[in-house]
Motif scaffolding. Sequence first.
Motif, short mmCIF file in Angstrom:
data_model
loop_
_atom_site.label_atom_id
_atom_site.label_comp_id
_atom_site.label_asym_id
_atom_site.label_seq_id
_atom_site.Cartn_x
_atom_site.Cartn_y
_atom_site.Cartn_z
N LYS A 84 5.36 5.10 6.77
CA LYS A 84 6.45 4.48 7.51
C LYS A 84 7.80 5.05 7.11
O LYS A 84 8.65 5.33 7.95
N ALA A 85 8.00 5.20 5.84
CA ALA A 85 9.31 5.65 5.36
C ALA A 85 9.45 7.15 5.35
O ALA A 85 10.55 7.67 5.18
N GLN A 86 8.32 7.88 5.47
CA GLN A 86 8.32 9.34 5.42
C GLN A 86 8.97 9.84 4.13
O GLN A 86 9.79 10.77 4.13
N GLU A 87 8.59 9.21 3.05
CA GLU A 87 9.11 9.58 1.74
C GLU A 87 7.98 10.11 0.89
O GLU A 87 6.80 9.80 1.14
N PRO A 88 8.31 10.92 -0.15
CA PRO A 88 7.24 11.42 -1.03
C PRO A 88 6.47 10.28 -1.67
O PRO A 88 7.01 9.20 -1.92
N ALA A 89 5.22 10.53 -1.92
CA ALA A 89 4.35 9.49 -2.50
C ALA A 89 4.80 9.16 -3.90
O ALA A 89 5.16 10.02 -4.69
N GLY A 90 4.78 7.90 -4.20
CA GLY A 90 5.12 7.45 -5.54
C GLY A 90 3.87 6.98 -6.25
O GLY A 90 2.77 7.04 -5.73
N GLU A 91 4.05 6.56 -7.46
CA GLU A 91 2.90 6.08 -8.23
C GLU A 91 2.42 4.76 -7.67
O GLU A 91 3.20 3.86 -7.39
N ASP B 15 0.86 -1.18 0.00
CA ASP B 15 0.00 0.00 0.00
C ASP B 15 0.90 1.23 0.00
O ASP B 15 1.62 1.48 0.97
N PRO B 16 0.91 2.03 -1.07
CA PRO B 16 1.82 3.18 -1.13
C PRO B 16 1.64 4.16 0.02
O PRO B 16 2.61 4.70 0.55
N ALA B 17 0.40 4.38 0.46
CA ALA B 17 0.16 5.32 1.55
C ALA B 17 0.78 4.82 2.84
O ALA B 17 1.39 5.58 3.59
N ALA B 18 0.62 3.53 3.08
CA ALA B 18 1.20 2.96 4.30
C ALA B 18 2.72 3.01 4.25
O ALA B 18 3.39 3.31 5.24
N ALA B 19 3.28 2.68 3.08
CA ALA B 19 4.73 2.73 2.93
C ALA B 19 5.25 4.15 3.09
O ALA B 19 6.30 4.38 3.70
N ARG B 20 4.52 5.12 2.57
CA ARG B 20 4.94 6.51 2.68
C ARG B 20 4.92 6.97 4.13
O ARG B 20 5.81 7.70 4.58
#
Length: 278
Positions: free
Chosen positions: A257-264, A250-255
């Motif tokens: 956790k990692a505090q990184e900009p959202a990817g596609e 899940d990109p939102a969940a990964a973002r």
Amino acid sequence: KDARMQWAGPESGARRCARRLITLCLIALAGFGADYVIHRPCFDIERIEVGGETSFIDEDGLEQALRGVLRGNYFTADLDALRALAESVPWVASARVERVWPDEIRVVIEQRRAIAVWNKTRLLSDRGDVFAPKDMDAAGARELPEFSGPDAMAPEVAEMNSELEPLARRIGADVRELRVTDRGAWSMRIDGPEVPSTRVELGRATSDSGIGDRFALVIAHYGEVSRMMGGAPASIDARYVDAFAATMPDPAAAREKAQEPAGEANPASAAQVKGPSV
């Protein structure tokens, strides 16, 4: 000789009766004396000490309650009744009650250790006891995981958690939810600093596939699957024998956790991973 033998029997019987009567009198006197001594005011209970693990216990309130049921003195106090009252307090797992010479009762408390909120309204202890403290917030309930299931299965849920939690910690996660249905189907949610909130379906145990074994398989291949999928799985279905299915991250969940900009976002799909035969 015959005359002496004729008189010996009755005389000997009289002596035996006299000795028995004297013995009974002495026993009775001893009993009266002991009863007199043990009921002297000097043996009245002057103090009840409550100790042990008492961080969630109102010690003064418990002491007053114990005095309310106390009957007798140092020798005659009913320790079982005192223990039963102490163990009726929600946070008390067990109580040891003992006499302290000459006028004290000591109550040593072992505290219940809450491991989860049970069915949203009560707490579950590490021994599988379900209990309801007056103040859930005082128990730190907001920080506890949420477990649910039939009350009769509470001990089994606590035991299962003790098996699953160490496995989750191998990947830096904790068990945040653990559920079992009345038909014995298990599911859980794990979460951790590097592990996004992940639902894991475990299903029902079978003779060739236990719940702990299924989750152990997930943990053993979690890193491999995460690398293959480019991130932590969004959910895991481990209701198989020697295999599990994982959905794409899940990109939102990964973002988060990692505090990184959202990817596609990647399209949702599933990857099935097989483990070694058992």
